[in-house]
Design a protein around this motif. Sequence first.
Motif, PDB file in Angstrom:
ATOM      1  N   GLN A   1      34.616 -47.175  11.064  1.00 26.89           N
ATOM      2  CA  GLN A   1      33.899 -48.330  10.532  1.00 26.89           C
ATOM      3  C   GLN A   1      34.690 -49.616  10.779  1.00 26.89           C
ATOM      4  O   GLN A   1      34.140 -50.633  11.223  1.00 26.89           O
ATOM      5  N   ALA A   2      35.985 -49.562  10.490  1.00 29.89           N
ATOM      6  CA  ALA A   2      36.826 -50.759  10.652  1.00 29.89           C
ATOM      7  C   ALA A   2      36.928 -51.170  12.115  1.00 29.89           C
ATOM      8  O   ALA A   2      36.888 -52.368  12.443  1.00 29.89           O
ATOM      9  N   ALA A   3      37.064 -50.193  13.008  1.00 31.15           N
ATOM     10  CA  ALA A   3      37.155 -50.506  14.439  1.00 31.15           C
ATOM     11  C   ALA A   3      35.857 -51.113  14.942  1.00 31.15           C
ATOM     12  O   ALA A   3      35.858 -52.072  15.733  1.00 31.15           O
ATOM     13  N   ALA A   4      34.730 -50.571  14.498  1.00 33.68           N
ATOM     14  CA  ALA A   4      33.435 -51.116  14.914  1.00 33.68           C
ATOM     15  C   ALA A   4      33.246 -52.526  14.385  1.00 33.68           C
ATOM     16  O   ALA A   4      32.761 -53.423  15.095  1.00 33.68           O
ATOM     17  N   ALA A   5      33.635 -52.747  13.130  1.00 30.08           N
ATOM     18  CA  ALA A   5      33.508 -54.084  12.541  1.00 30.08           C
ATOM     19  C   ALA A   5      34.354 -55.098  13.294  1.00 30.08           C
ATOM     20  O   ALA A   5      33.917 -56.232  13.551  1.00 30.08           O
ATOM     21  N   GLN A   6      35.562 -54.693  13.681  1.00 34.37           N
ATOM     22  CA  GLN A   6      36.436 -55.592  14.425  1.00 34.37           C
ATOM     23  C   GLN A   6      35.833 -55.942  15.783  1.00 34.37           C
ATOM     24  O   GLN A   6      35.838 -57.102  16.206  1.00 34.37           O
ATOM     25  N   SER A   7      35.303 -54.951  16.482  1.00 29.07           N
ATOM     26  CA  SER A   7      34.705 -55.209  17.796  1.00 29.07           C
ATOM     27  C   SER A   7      33.480 -56.102  17.677  1.00 29.07           C
ATOM     28  O   SER A   7      33.265 -56.995  18.506  1.00 29.07           O
ATOM     29  N   LEU A   8      32.676 -55.882  16.652  1.00 30.91           N
ATOM     30  CA  LEU A   8      31.505 -56.733  16.446  1.00 30.91           C
ATOM     31  C   LEU A   8      31.908 -58.173  16.169  1.00 30.91           C
ATOM     32  O   LEU A   8      31.244 -59.118  16.595  1.00 30.91           O
TER      33      LEU A   8
ATOM     34  N   ALA B   1      25.174 -49.561  19.224  1.00 30.43           N
ATOM     35  CA  ALA B   1      26.053 -48.441  18.882  1.00 30.43           C
ATOM     36  C   ALA B   1      27.141 -48.864  17.903  1.00 30.43           C
ATOM     37  O   ALA B   1      27.492 -48.119  16.977  1.00 30.43           O
ATOM     38  N   LEU B   2      27.694 -50.054  18.100  1.00 33.28           N
ATOM     39  CA  LEU B   2      28.724 -50.550  17.187  1.00 33.28           C
ATOM     40  C   LEU B   2      28.144 -50.781  15.794  1.00 33.28           C
ATOM     41  O   LEU B   2      28.801 -50.492  14.779  1.00 33.28           O
ATOM     42  N   CYS B   3      26.941 -51.314  15.734  1.00 33.92           N
ATOM     43  CA  CYS B   3      26.296 -51.505  14.430  1.00 33.92           C
ATOM     44  C   CYS B   3      26.086 -50.159  13.742  1.00 33.92           C
ATOM     45  O   CYS B   3      26.361 -50.017  12.541  1.00 33.92           O
ATOM     46  N   GLN B   4      25.612 -49.192  14.485  1.00 34.66           N
ATOM     47  CA  GLN B   4      25.398 -47.867  13.907  1.00 34.66           C
ATOM     48  C   GLN B   4      26.717 -47.255  13.433  1.00 34.66           C
ATOM     49  O   GLN B   4      26.768 -46.553  12.410  1.00 34.66           O
ATOM     50  N   ALA B   5      27.802 -47.555  14.158  1.00 38.88           N
ATOM     51  CA  ALA B   5      29.109 -47.008  13.796  1.00 38.88           C
ATOM     52  C   ALA B   5      29.637 -47.574  12.476  1.00 38.88           C
ATOM     53  O   ALA B   5      30.562 -47.020  11.887  1.00 38.88           O
ATOM     54  N   LEU B   6      29.048 -48.659  12.002  1.00 40.56           N
ATOM     55  CA  LEU B   6      29.435 -49.187  10.688  1.00 40.56           C
ATOM     56  C   LEU B   6      29.107 -48.198   9.576  1.00 40.56           C
ATOM     57  O   LEU B   6      29.637 -48.304   8.470  1.00 40.56           O
ATOM     58  N   THR B   7      28.228 -47.246   9.862  1.00 36.02           N
ATOM     59  CA  THR B   7      27.852 -46.236   8.874  1.00 36.02           C
ATOM     60  C   THR B   7      28.576 -44.910   9.121  1.00 36.02           C
ATOM     61  O   THR B   7      28.253 -43.905   8.491  1.00 36.02           O
TER      62      THR B   7
ATOM     63  N   VAL C   1      38.959 -40.390  18.207  1.00 38.27           N
ATOM     64  CA  VAL C   1      38.333 -40.721  19.487  1.00 38.27           C
ATOM     65  C   VAL C   1      37.198 -41.716  19.281  1.00 38.27           C
ATOM     66  O   VAL C   1      37.044 -42.673  20.058  1.00 38.27           O
ATOM     67  N   ARG C   2      36.403 -41.522  18.250  1.00 38.86           N
ATOM     68  CA  ARG C   2      35.305 -42.465  17.982  1.00 38.86           C
ATOM     69  C   ARG C   2      35.855 -43.864  17.703  1.00 38.86           C
ATOM     70  O   ARG C   2      35.303 -44.871  18.173  1.00 38.86           O
ATOM     71  N   ALA C   3      36.939 -43.938  16.954  1.00 39.91           N
ATOM     72  CA  ALA C   3      37.539 -45.247  16.664  1.00 39.91           C
ATOM     73  C   ALA C   3      38.058 -45.897  17.940  1.00 39.91           C
ATOM     74  O   ALA C   3      37.911 -47.118  18.130  1.00 39.91           O
ATOM     75  N   GLU C   4      38.655 -45.081  18.821  1.00 36.55           N
ATOM     76  CA  GLU C   4      39.146 -45.642  20.089  1.00 36.55           C
ATOM     77  C   GLU C   4      37.978 -46.160  20.915  1.00 36.55           C
ATOM     78  O   GLU C   4      38.063 -47.228  21.542  1.00 36.55           O
ATOM     79  N   ALA C   5      36.872 -45.427  20.934  1.00 42.76           N
ATOM     80  CA  ALA C   5      35.696 -45.883  21.669  1.00 42.76           C
ATOM     81  C   ALA C   5      35.200 -47.212  21.117  1.00 42.76           C
ATOM     82  O   ALA C   5      34.841 -48.125  21.874  1.00 42.76           O
ATOM     83  N   ALA C   6      35.191 -47.354  19.798  1.00 45.77           N
ATOM     84  CA  ALA C   6      34.744 -48.605  19.182  1.00 45.77           C
ATOM     85  C   ALA C   6      35.646 -49.756  19.588  1.00 45.77           C
ATOM     86  O   ALA C   6      35.173 -50.857  19.894  1.00 45.77           O
ATOM     87  N   ARG C   7      36.950 -49.509  19.609  1.00 45.27           N
ATOM     88  CA  ARG C   7      37.879 -50.573  20.011  1.00 45.27           C
ATOM     89  C   ARG C   7      37.692 -50.946  21.478  1.00 45.27           C
ATOM     90  O   ARG C   7      37.747 -52.125  21.848  1.00 45.27           O
ATOM     91  N   LEU C   8      37.471 -49.951  22.320  1.00 49.68           N
ATOM     92  CA  LEU C   8      37.332 -50.210  23.758  1.00 49.68           C
ATOM     93  C   LEU C   8      36.034 -50.923  24.109  1.00 49.68           C
ATOM     94  O   LEU C   8      35.923 -51.529  25.170  1.00 49.68           O
TER      95      LEU C   8
END
Length: 320
Positions: free
Chosen positions: A91-98, A78-84, A59-66
């Motif tokens: 992490q990968a989903a957040a990096a992609q969105s960023l 939030a996306l930066c924080q999700a890198l950790t 679910v967290r990964a889906e949120a990062a993608r959305l």
Amino acid sequence: MTSLFENTDNEDILALQARLTDEDAGVRRIALIELADLEEPEGLLWLVECLARDPSAEVRAEAARLLEAWEDAPVVAALCQALTDSSPTVQAAAAQSLSLLKSEAAGRLILPWVAHAEVGVRVAAFRALRELRLGDAAPAALDALADPEASVRREAVGVLGWLKHLDALPALARLASDDPDSEVRRAATGALGLASDEQVLPALRQALRDPAWAVREEAATTLGKVGHADAGPALIDALEDDYWQVRLRATRSLGRLRYAQALPALIETLGHRISNLRKEAALALGELHDPGAIAPLQAARDDADPEVRKAVRIALAQLQ
């Protein structure tokens, strides 16, 4: 995570409440997608909450993608924080969105993360900054050229290349020649084409003799971009490289440079067994604008490969 529903009268959001708070992670994930489709500010806050607090990595990964289409400060933070995040998938989903962000304001929020202790965070932060062309990122990228991790150095090179940061040329030249990682050398070699500057020619000539063929290929390409005729002899030598990919890029660059002395070597390449090389040789001969190429090109009009025949026709048209 129920405060959203206590503070909204949006019927569409309220209709999703049961599924957004369901015990089943799969149900919550699908509901998140529907929430994001509403494009409501209240829903955005819920996505941020889910990215930070949902117990399911899925679910967290889906949120990062959305969240990829949003550049609001809370989202970027939030996306930066999700890198950790503890999950590599998140992490990968957040990096992609960023990496899809476009605003300088977002870049300024990302910039502090290039100094993070975790390698993956530094890599993702520099990657996200690359296409933003944020001038403030140049000092950090220059410092990162000395990072102990090759993956970070590669991304820092990318930032400096996109910025066309001329002050970085000496450091990039050193990396192209001396970095122990072949991918860093390749990236630095490509970045040397950010300006037509004679000071990069020695490093590019050296890169054309690099042990890694991918670095030599990049050097052959970049020498054509830099646009100095002094690169001609080294490119002619590269037509004998063991890898056809290097020979192809050298052929292309000789045409871009209109290097007249390459005529005999290009005519010879016109008869190579690899059709891609014959095609590039034909196009390069057309760019030379030398009448001496007409007869060899006419002889190649019946080449077995239609792409070569097309290149020959283009070249002959340029010479008439």
